[in-house]
Every structure is written in C-alpha cells, then in structure tokens.
Design an enzyme around this catalytic site. Structure first.
Site, PDB file in Angstrom:
ATOM      1  N   HIS A 132       0.840  -1.207   0.000  1.00  0.00           N
ATOM      2  CA  HIS A 132       0.000   0.000   0.000  1.00  0.00           C
ATOM      3  C   HIS A 132       0.866   1.244   0.000  1.00  0.00           C
ATOM      4  O   HIS A 132       0.399   2.354   0.151  1.00  0.00           O
ATOM      5  CB  HIS A 132      -0.937   0.015   1.217  1.00  0.00           C
ATOM      6  CG  HIS A 132      -1.897  -1.130   1.180  1.00  0.00           C
ATOM      7  ND1 HIS A 132      -2.438  -1.657   2.326  1.00  0.00           N
ATOM      8  CD2 HIS A 132      -2.385  -1.861   0.166  1.00  0.00           C
ATOM      9  CE1 HIS A 132      -3.244  -2.656   1.998  1.00  0.00           C
ATOM     10  NE2 HIS A 132      -3.228  -2.805   0.701  1.00  0.00           N
ATOM     11  N   CYS A 171       5.506  23.144  -7.178  1.00  0.00           N
ATOM     12  CA  CYS A 171       4.501  23.951  -7.915  1.00  0.00           C
ATOM     13  C   CYS A 171       3.459  24.568  -6.995  1.00  0.00           C
ATOM     14  O   CYS A 171       2.477  25.140  -7.451  1.00  0.00           O
ATOM     15  CB  CYS A 171       3.821  23.062  -8.963  1.00  0.00           C
ATOM     16  SG  CYS A 171       2.668  21.888  -8.255  1.00  0.00           S
TER      17      CYS A 171
HETATM   18  C1  BV8 Z   1      -8.074  -2.331  -5.137  1.00  0.00           C
HETATM   19  C2  BV8 Z   1      -3.017   2.589   3.032  1.00  0.00           C
HETATM   20  C3  BV8 Z   1      -8.740  -2.560  -7.373  1.00  0.00           C
HETATM   21  C4  BV8 Z   1      -3.823   3.752   3.484  1.00  0.00           C
HETATM   22  C5  BV8 Z   1      -4.654   0.794   2.954  1.00  0.00           C
HETATM   23  C6  BV8 Z   1     -15.698  -0.928  -3.459  1.00  0.00           C
HETATM   24  C7  BV8 Z   1     -15.142   0.181  -4.075  1.00  0.00           C
HETATM   25  C8  BV8 Z   1     -13.782   0.310  -4.266  1.00  0.00           C
HETATM   26  C9  BV8 Z   1     -12.926  -0.692  -3.851  1.00  0.00           C
HETATM   27  C10 BV8 Z   1     -13.492  -1.780  -3.239  1.00  0.00           C
HETATM   28  C11 BV8 Z   1     -14.844  -1.929  -3.048  1.00  0.00           C
HETATM   29  N1  BV8 Z   1     -15.048  -3.110  -2.417  1.00  0.00           N
HETATM   30  C12 BV8 Z   1     -13.875  -3.716  -2.205  1.00  0.00           C
HETATM   31  C13 BV8 Z   1     -12.936  -2.933  -2.707  1.00  0.00           C
HETATM   32  C14 BV8 Z   1     -11.568  -3.176  -2.711  1.00  0.00           C
HETATM   33  C15 BV8 Z   1     -10.940  -2.432  -1.510  1.00  0.00           C
HETATM   34  C16 BV8 Z   1     -11.259  -3.193  -0.247  1.00  0.00           C
HETATM   35  O1  BV8 Z   1     -10.728  -4.255  -0.058  1.00  0.00           O
HETATM   36  N2  BV8 Z   1     -12.131  -2.643   0.596  1.00  0.00           N
HETATM   37  C17 BV8 Z   1     -12.474  -3.355   1.819  1.00  0.00           C
HETATM   38  C18 BV8 Z   1     -12.682  -2.359   2.951  1.00  0.00           C
HETATM   39  C19 BV8 Z   1     -13.681  -4.216   1.546  1.00  0.00           C
HETATM   40  N3  BV8 Z   1      -9.534  -2.476  -1.786  1.00  0.00           N
HETATM   41  C20 BV8 Z   1      -8.980  -1.496  -2.486  1.00  0.00           C
HETATM   42  O2  BV8 Z   1      -9.543  -0.476  -2.819  1.00  0.00           O
HETATM   43  C21 BV8 Z   1      -7.533  -1.774  -2.879  1.00  0.00           C
HETATM   44  N4  BV8 Z   1      -7.406  -1.548  -4.274  1.00  0.00           N
HETATM   45  O3  BV8 Z   1      -8.753  -3.264  -4.810  1.00  0.00           O
HETATM   46  O4  BV8 Z   1      -7.901  -1.925  -6.431  1.00  0.00           O
HETATM   47  C22 BV8 Z   1     -10.071  -1.845  -7.318  1.00  0.00           C
HETATM   48  C23 BV8 Z   1     -10.107  -0.477  -7.481  1.00  0.00           C
HETATM   49  C24 BV8 Z   1     -11.377   0.136  -7.507  1.00  0.00           C
HETATM   50  C25 BV8 Z   1     -12.550  -0.612  -7.368  1.00  0.00           C
HETATM   51  C26 BV8 Z   1     -12.479  -1.989  -7.150  1.00  0.00           C
HETATM   52  C27 BV8 Z   1     -11.219  -2.613  -7.114  1.00  0.00           C
HETATM   53  C28 BV8 Z   1      -6.597  -0.838  -2.151  1.00  0.00           C
HETATM   54  C29 BV8 Z   1      -6.650  -1.136  -0.682  1.00  0.00           C
HETATM   55  C30 BV8 Z   1      -5.542  -0.352   0.013  1.00  0.00           C
HETATM   56  C31 BV8 Z   1      -6.134   0.566   1.056  1.00  0.00           C
HETATM   57  N5  BV8 Z   1      -5.048   1.190   1.794  1.00  0.00           N
HETATM   58  N6  BV8 Z   1      -3.629   1.378   3.583  1.00  0.00           N
HETATM   59  C32 BV8 Z   1      -3.617   4.015   4.951  1.00  0.00           C
HETATM   60  O5  BV8 Z   1      -3.179   3.105   5.671  1.00  0.00           O
HETATM   61  O6  BV8 Z   1      -3.919   5.151   5.353  1.00  0.00           O
HETATM   62  S1  BV8 Z   1      -5.411  -0.557   3.636  1.00  0.00           S
HETATM   63  C33 BV8 Z   1      -5.450  -0.450   5.325  1.00  0.00           C
HETATM   64  O7  BV8 Z   1      -6.161  -1.623   5.753  1.00  0.00           O
HETATM   65  C34 BV8 Z   1      -4.151  -0.576   6.044  1.00  0.00           C
HETATM   66  O8  BV8 Z   1      -3.040  -0.626   5.197  1.00  0.00           O
HETATM   67  C35 BV8 Z   1      -4.298  -1.884   6.789  1.00  0.00           C
HETATM   68  O9  BV8 Z   1      -3.120  -2.551   6.967  1.00  0.00           O
HETATM   69  C36 BV8 Z   1      -5.167  -2.580   5.864  1.00  0.00           C
HETATM   70  C37 BV8 Z   1      -5.754  -3.883   6.171  1.00  0.00           C
HETATM   71  O10 BV8 Z   1      -6.160  -3.917   7.457  1.00  0.00           O
HETATM   72  P1  BV8 Z   1      -5.376  -4.881   8.438  1.00  0.00           P
HETATM   73  O11 BV8 Z   1      -3.931  -4.668   8.241  1.00  0.00           O
HETATM   74  O12 BV8 Z   1      -5.879  -6.250   8.291  1.00  0.00           O
HETATM   75  O13 BV8 Z   1      -5.755  -4.226   9.801  1.00  0.00           O
HETATM   76  P2  BV8 Z   1      -7.067  -4.493  10.652  1.00  0.00           P
HETATM   77  O14 BV8 Z   1      -7.107  -3.448  11.709  1.00  0.00           O
HETATM   78  O15 BV8 Z   1      -8.230  -4.663   9.747  1.00  0.00           O
HETATM   79  O16 BV8 Z   1      -6.812  -5.919  11.325  1.00  0.00           O
HETATM   80  C38 BV8 Z   1      -5.784  -6.092  12.278  1.00  0.00           C
HETATM   81  C39 BV8 Z   1      -5.768  -7.565  12.620  1.00  0.00           C
HETATM   82  O17 BV8 Z   1      -4.700  -7.790  13.512  1.00  0.00           O
HETATM   83  C40 BV8 Z   1      -7.018  -8.034  13.310  1.00  0.00           C
HETATM   84  O18 BV8 Z   1      -7.419  -9.285  12.751  1.00  0.00           O
HETATM   85  C41 BV8 Z   1      -6.578  -8.243  14.760  1.00  0.00           C
HETATM   86  O19 BV8 Z   1      -7.234  -9.350  15.373  1.00  0.00           O
HETATM   87  C42 BV8 Z   1      -5.132  -8.595  14.583  1.00  0.00           C
HETATM   88  N7  BV8 Z   1      -4.290  -8.264  15.721  1.00  0.00           N
HETATM   89  C43 BV8 Z   1      -4.399  -7.225  16.579  1.00  0.00           C
HETATM   90  N8  BV8 Z   1      -3.378  -7.282  17.472  1.00  0.00           N
HETATM   91  C44 BV8 Z   1      -2.623  -8.349  17.142  1.00  0.00           C
HETATM   92  C45 BV8 Z   1      -3.196  -8.985  16.031  1.00  0.00           C
HETATM   93  N9  BV8 Z   1      -2.674 -10.095  15.465  1.00  0.00           N
HETATM   94  C46 BV8 Z   1      -1.539 -10.589  16.014  1.00  0.00           C
HETATM   95  N10 BV8 Z   1      -0.919 -10.029  17.080  1.00  0.00           N
HETATM   96  C47 BV8 Z   1      -1.438  -8.917  17.666  1.00  0.00           C
HETATM   97  N11 BV8 Z   1      -0.798  -8.381  18.732  1.00  0.00           N
HETATM   98 ZN    ZN Z   2       3.664  19.946  -7.625  1.00  0.00          ZN
END
Ligand code: BV8
Ligand code: ZN
Length: 289
Positions: free
Chosen positions: A128, A196
């Site tokens: 990402h 810019c």
């Molecule tokens: C894409 C950067 C093709 C930014 C991030 C509708 C319209 C448009 C798109 C979509 C749509 N429906 C689905 C999509 C695709 C979308 C998506 O997946 N949406 C989800 C919400 C359904 N994805 C995208 O848009 C991606 N691009 O698909 O392009 C496309 C394009 C257009 C239309 C269709 C398809 C781009 C996704 C990138 C987003 N950017 N980050 C920023 O960070 O500011 S993602 C963001 O979420 C973070 O990077 C984060 O890392 C990531 C994933 O979350 P997790 O890392 O899993 O974190 P989370 O908190 O959820 O979970 C933590 C886990 O850790 C938990 O399970 C917890 O139990 C566990 N945990 C906690 N403590 C511990 C632990 N485990 C072990 N030890 C511990 N101590």
């Molecule tokens: Zn610029």
C-alpha cells in the site's frame, strides 16, 4: 492452519519452516499493535467518528483535504514515538538467516508505518506504499516508496519524504482523535508542493485506488514461487491482500496464520505476533521455546 505453541500444528509449521525454500509472509496492522500502533478495525480503529476506510479514499480527500490531513497528521505524530516490536525484529532476523542459507524470505506488508524497514527487513513489498524495496529487483528509486512520511503532489506528481512534525503550521495541535475541530483548514495552509505550490497528499494507496501493475506483478511472482505462506496480524478484509491465503492454499502451499482472533484466512486464533513470531521463526527448536 492456525496454532499456538502447545498444539501439534506448531511442530508441523516448524518442520515446514525448516525445509521451506521460499517463505512469503503477509502482515497487517496487527503486527504493529504491540508497538502501540492502533489497528484499523480493532478498539483503536476509529479516529473521531470515522473508520480508516472513510478517510483513506480519494473521494474523502477531494471532499475535505483538511480532515484527511488531520487524520494523517495524527498517524505521523503517533509513529514518531513508536518502535518496531519483537515480531518485526524476528521477521528481519529470519530474512537475514534465510539469505545466508540461500533461501527466500519475503514480507508482503499492508502497513505504511515503516516499522518493518526500521526493524531491518529489506526483502519487503510495501503493497500500500506503492513500490518494491530492495527485492533484488532493486527498485532503488526511493522516491516511489510510499508510506506515512511520503507526500505526492496532486498536480505535478512530485514525491518527497517529509518527516516534519507537524507537516505544516496549520496542522500544529490538530489531528487529535478525540477532538472534533470542525473548522476546515484552507487548502492554501495545508501541505503544498515545493515545486509547484499545489496541494500534496499522502503517497499511499487509498481504498478504491489500484496497486501499481509492477507491484501486482511482483506479488504474483512471490505467490507463484512460495512454498510456505504465513499470514500475521491482518483481519483479511482488505483486497487484494485478503484473497492471497485462499489463492495460495489452492496452489497446494501450506498456509499458517498468527492472529489474536479468527479470520476468514483460517479457523481460530493463535496469539499475539510479538510473542509468537520470535518462537515460530527461531533458528532451532530449543531456541524456539
Ligand atoms: C483495489 C493505506 C482494485 C492507506 C490501505 C468498493 C469500491 C472500491 C474498492 C473496493 C470496493 N469493495 C472492495 C474494494 C476493494 C478495496 C477493499 O478491499 N475494501 C475493503 C474495505 C472491503 N480495496 C482497495 O480499494 C484496494 N485496491 O482493490 O484496487 C479496485 C479499485 C477500484 C474498485 C475496485 C477494485 C486498495 C486497498 C488499500 C487501502 N489502503 N492502507 C492508509 O493506511 O492510510 S489498507 C489499510 O487496511 C491498512 O493498510 C491496513 O493494513 C489494511 C488492512 O487492514 P489490516 O492490516 O488487516 O488491519 P485491521 O485493523 O483490519 O486488522 C488487524 C488484525 O490484527 C485483526 O485481525 C486483529 O485481530 C489482529 N491483531 C491485533 N493485534 C494483534 C493482532 N494479530 C496478532 N498479534 C497482535 N498483537
Ligand atoms: Zn507539484
């Protein structure tokens, strides 16, 4: 396969890990949780009344660049006081050991907090954050490696690292998660391009933005050649990363997971990555326990 050190799956993983020629590790926000970095969907997952998915989008930025910059200012400020934890360090150490043994150990991270890099990992795909880092494909042009401390101009595309805190005077004291400031900061007072003078944005992949084709290609190559896949600290909700465990499992490659909850990637929880990774990835079993 999800396990904790007591159950037989742990021994099974250790055997696979000892023989594996190419290990691929997918990490999410959970691996940074023990460094004090809030996850997206856990308890700290809300910022004010918003979820990251409400703010990390081009639409939100177009609607209110001021609000989105407050969100990123908060996360940048937070990261300034955070260090890699034992899980990050265990991953970096395993990579160095594999390198010496002529084996592959690659981390595919969804995180943009930079903690893997600060722990010493270099075979790293910050998916990402746009681009490959030192994956022997040597995308060394650091200007394209995105993360919380990189900005990109919304008009000329100029990318630069900016670690100023606050990133601009108007954001001083702004971004607190429990203080709705309400007032919009005028664009002219938000972070502007040094080349810019147009508005800059965080240089990361937002929801609704596609990963760069070369990043997707590199990920596909790693998926095709790995013989062991470890998923750590991700809720497996965000695509395309959320699909990798099932894709790899269908290739007949063993998939293991570390999480404190059960996720769509495997059936049950195992435990915190900061505790388990050093044990799981230790060079030898006696060092493992
Ligand atoms: C894409 C950067 C093709 C930014 C991030 C509708 C319209 C448009 C798109 C979509 C749509 N429906 C689905 C999509 C695709 C979308 C998506 O997946 N949406 C989800 C919400 C359904 N994805 C995208 O848009 C991606 N691009 O698909 O392009 C496309 C394009 C257009 C239309 C269709 C398809 C781009 C996704 C990138 C987003 N950017 N980050 C920023 O960070 O500011 S993602 C963001 O979420 C973070 O990077 C984060 O890392 C990531 C994933 O979350 P997790 O890392 O899993 O974190 P989370 O908190 O959820 O979970 C933590 C886990 O850790 C938990 O399970 C917890 O139990 C566990 N945990 C906690 N403590 C511990 C632990 N485990 C072990 N030890 C511990 N101590
Ligand atoms: Zn610029």
């Amino acid at each position: 396969m999800a396990f904790s050190t007591e159950d037989p799956k742990f021994a099974e993983f250790r055997q696979l890990f000892a023989k594996a020629r190419s290990v691929l590790v997918l990490t999410g926000a959970g691996v940074s949780a023990e460094s004090g970095v809030p996850t997206f969907r856990g308890s700290g997952g809300f910022w004010r009344k918003y979820q990251a998915t409400d703010l990390a989008t081009p639409e939100s930025f177009a609607k209110s660049p001021s609000l989105v910059w407050e969100f990123y200012q908060y996360r940048r400020e937070l990261m300034a006081t955070k260090e890699p934890n034992k899980g990050h360090l265990a991953l970096a150490e395993a990579e160095k050991r594999f390198e010496k043994e002529g084996r592959r150990f690659v981390i595919l991270t969804q995180n943009i907090d930079g903690l893997h890099r600060r722990a010493g990992s270099s075979n790293l795909i910050e998916m990402h954050g746009m681009l490959i880092l030192h994956l022997k494909i040597l995308y060394t042009s650091s200007e394209n490696i995105g993360n919380l401390f990189k900005t990109r101009c919304t008009s000329c595309g100029f990318v630069e690292e900016n670690k100023n805190n606050p990133i601009c005077e108007a954001l001083r004291g702004r971004g607190l998660p429990d203080v709705e400031t309400g007032s919009e900061i005028p664009v002219a007072d938000l972070p502007l391009c040094r080349q810019c003078q147009s508005l800059v944005r965080p240089h990361v992949v937002w929801f609704g933005e596609t990963l760069w084709p070369d990043v997707r290609e590199k990920i596909d190559k790693e998926i095709a050649q790995c013989d062991l896949f470890l998923v750590a600290g991700t809720s497996s909700v965000v695509y395309p990363a959320a699909a990798y465990a099932s894709i790899i499992s269908r290739l007949g490659v063993p998939v293991a997971e570390i999480n404190i909850e059960s996720t769509p990637s495997t059936s049950n929880s195992t435990g915190p990555s900061g505790e388990l990774l050093p044990i799981l990835l230790a060079p030898s079993v006696d060092e493992a326990l």
